[in-house]
Write a protein that holds these residues in place. Structure first.
Motif, mmCIF file in Angstrom:
data_model
loop_
_atom_site.group_PDB
_atom_site.id
_atom_site.type_symbol
_atom_site.label_atom_id
_atom_site.label_comp_id
_atom_site.label_asym_id
_atom_site.label_seq_id
_atom_site.Cartn_x
_atom_site.Cartn_y
_atom_site.Cartn_z
ATOM 1 N N SER A 178 9.618 61.218 24.364
ATOM 2 C CA SER A 178 10.144 60.093 23.576
ATOM 3 C C SER A 178 9.777 58.759 24.220
ATOM 4 O O SER A 178 9.711 57.729 23.540
ATOM 5 C CB SER A 178 11.665 60.206 23.437
ATOM 6 O OG SER A 178 12.318 59.936 24.669
ATOM 7 N N ILE A 179 9.530 58.785 25.538
ATOM 8 C CA ILE A 179 9.040 57.587 26.228
ATOM 9 C C ILE A 179 7.567 57.384 25.900
ATOM 10 O O ILE A 179 7.132 56.313 25.485
ATOM 11 C CB ILE A 179 9.236 57.721 27.748
ATOM 12 C CG1 ILE A 179 10.719 57.873 28.089
ATOM 13 C CG2 ILE A 179 8.629 56.523 28.479
ATOM 14 C CD1 ILE A 179 10.976 58.306 29.520
ATOM 15 N N SER A 180 6.804 58.474 26.097
ATOM 16 C CA SER A 180 5.373 58.449 25.790
ATOM 17 C C SER A 180 4.835 59.864 25.917
ATOM 18 O O SER A 180 5.275 60.620 26.795
ATOM 19 C CB SER A 180 4.619 57.527 26.752
ATOM 20 O OG SER A 180 3.221 57.604 26.526
ATOM 21 N N ALA A 181 3.891 60.222 25.067
ATOM 22 C CA ALA A 181 3.270 61.539 25.184
ATOM 23 C C ALA A 181 2.450 61.641 26.461
ATOM 24 O O ALA A 181 2.299 62.722 27.038
ATOM 25 C CB ALA A 181 2.389 61.815 23.967
ATOM 26 N N THR A 182 1.923 60.510 26.905
ATOM 27 C CA THR A 182 1.153 60.436 28.144
ATOM 28 C C THR A 182 1.763 59.349 29.015
ATOM 29 O O THR A 182 1.700 58.165 28.677
ATOM 30 C CB THR A 182 -0.325 60.108 27.861
ATOM 31 O OG1 THR A 182 -0.861 61.119 27.010
ATOM 32 C CG2 THR A 182 -1.124 60.057 29.153
ATOM 33 N N GLY A 183 2.338 59.748 30.133
ATOM 34 C CA GLY A 183 3.089 58.801 30.950
ATOM 35 C C GLY A 183 2.248 57.788 31.698
ATOM 36 O O GLY A 183 2.754 56.743 32.104
ATOM 37 N N GLY A 184 0.964 58.098 31.910
ATOM 38 C CA GLY A 184 0.085 57.168 32.600
ATOM 39 C C GLY A 184 0.000 57.434 34.093
ATOM 40 O O GLY A 184 0.700 58.281 34.649
ATOM 41 N N SER A 185 -0.857 56.675 34.747
ATOM 42 C CA SER A 185 -1.224 56.942 36.140
ATOM 43 C C SER A 185 -0.607 55.983 37.145
ATOM 44 O O SER A 185 -0.994 55.986 38.309
ATOM 45 C CB SER A 185 -2.747 56.882 36.280
ATOM 46 O OG SER A 185 -3.219 55.590 35.925
ATOM 47 N N HIS A 186 0.358 55.187 36.726
ATOM 48 C CA HIS A 186 0.833 54.112 37.600
ATOM 49 C C HIS A 186 2.229 54.347 38.165
ATOM 50 O O HIS A 186 2.861 53.409 38.649
ATOM 51 C CB HIS A 186 0.791 52.776 36.848
ATOM 52 C CG HIS A 186 -0.574 52.411 36.360
ATOM 53 N ND1 HIS A 186 -1.585 52.021 37.213
ATOM 54 C CD2 HIS A 186 -1.113 52.429 35.111
ATOM 55 C CE1 HIS A 186 -2.683 51.781 36.510
ATOM 56 N NE2 HIS A 186 -2.425 52.025 35.237
ATOM 57 N N TRP A 187 2.709 55.588 38.124
ATOM 58 C CA TRP A 187 4.029 55.883 38.673
ATOM 59 C C TRP A 187 3.933 56.112 40.178
ATOM 60 O O TRP A 187 3.115 56.891 40.647
ATOM 61 C CB TRP A 187 4.622 57.108 37.994
ATOM 62 C CG TRP A 187 4.942 56.865 36.551
ATOM 63 C CD1 TRP A 187 4.204 57.248 35.471
ATOM 64 C CD2 TRP A 187 6.066 56.159 36.041
ATOM 65 N NE1 TRP A 187 4.804 56.823 34.308
ATOM 66 C CE2 TRP A 187 5.952 56.158 34.625
ATOM 67 C CE3 TRP A 187 7.166 55.529 36.630
ATOM 68 C CZ2 TRP A 187 6.893 55.549 33.802
ATOM 69 C CZ3 TRP A 187 8.104 54.929 35.810
ATOM 70 C CH2 TRP A 187 7.971 54.936 34.415
ATOM 71 N N ARG A 188 4.796 55.427 40.921
ATOM 72 C CA ARG A 188 4.820 55.517 42.380
ATOM 73 C C ARG A 188 6.209 55.950 42.831
ATOM 74 O O ARG A 188 7.215 55.340 42.474
ATOM 75 C CB ARG A 188 4.466 54.161 42.996
ATOM 76 C CG ARG A 188 4.556 54.100 44.514
ATOM 77 C CD ARG A 188 3.916 52.813 45.038
ATOM 78 N NE ARG A 188 4.411 51.635 44.341
ATOM 79 C CZ ARG A 188 5.470 50.917 44.741
ATOM 80 N NH1 ARG A 188 6.148 51.273 45.819
ATOM 81 N NH2 ARG A 188 5.846 49.844 44.061
#
Length: 235
Positions: A178-188
């Motif tokens: 529900s946030i995003s189907a692809t969370g992306g590469s910028h989580w730290r």
């Protein structure tokens, strides 16, 4: 009481394009129980022998596990995890050249484990260490709570629905998607804390500034369950 887990640097970035690293569990602790305190293994069948071993390893009884296994077989099991979990089901038995090979399926995580046990007449006089080979096939490694959370965030980040569903409960999967189907590469990863049987790992998105906290159940990990990530908070 909240216990902060030591050794988590604030600069630990999660590169979602990197291969999924499957790190082994901690080494087994020294045995504190003499094999003579266990039920005799001199004349039991190879299948019963393997069953006893898998149950001992599954509950994290390293003393008993070390009695049933050779050094090499124990090393293979402990490289996977010191506590194998409760979901192993015997599915086949085959004999060859004095050895019985007993295969178990992990109904939670999906892989197989084959144990090779010497037949009764070929064992040492005391009956111990007759399980001399162990081999995993298709079994994901066991991770600690922080590693499990990291792998979930990586899987979600690259849009890998299969592995996201493996690491998380259906509820958490729905929340992440529900946030995003692809969370992306910028989580730290910026912190991890343990409280009341759960490890909460917090991540910051370095592009958007948003925060994500994943809760991992210690009981689920100990039992060898999949879907150990059972809660998520996003803000």
């Amino acid at each position: 009481m909240i216990r902060r887990i030591i050794g988590l640097g604030s600069t630990t970035a999660l590169a979602v394009t990197a291969p999924l690293l499957l790190t082994g569990a901690a080494p087994a602790t020294a045995a504190t129980t003499s094999c003579s305190q266990l039920a005799s293994a001199k004349s039991i069948s190879a299948v019963s022998y393997a069953d006893r071993l898998v149950r001992a390893w599954g509950r994290g009884d390293t003393a008993a596990t070390n009695c049933y296994t050779s050094t090499a077989a124990a090393r293979t099991l402990y490289a996977q995890t010191t506590r194998g979990g409760i979901h192993w089901r015997r599915v086949s038995t085959e004999g060859a050249a004095g050895t019985i090979y007993v295969t178990y399926h992990d109904d939670a995580r999906g892989g197989n484990l084959t144990i090779g046990v010497q037949n009764v007449g070929l064992r040492a006089a005391d009956g111990w260490h007759a399980a001399y080979t162990a081999k995993f096939a298709g079994e994901p490694k066991a991770w600690n709570a922080v590693q499990w959370s990291d792998n979930l965030v990586r899987a979600w980040g690259r849009g890998d629905a299969k592995w996201t569903a493996y690491y998380a409960t259906p509820k958490v999967v729905r929340q992440l998607h529900s946030i995003s189907a692809t969370g992306g590469s910028h989580w730290r990863r910026i912190s991890a804390e343990g409280a009341a049987g759960t490890t909460y790992t917090t991540y910051r998105n370095d592009v958007t500034g948003r925060m994500l906290r994943i809760g991992i159940s210690h009981v689920a990990l100990s039992d060898g369950d999949a879907h150990a990530a059972y809660t998520v908070t996003y803000w």
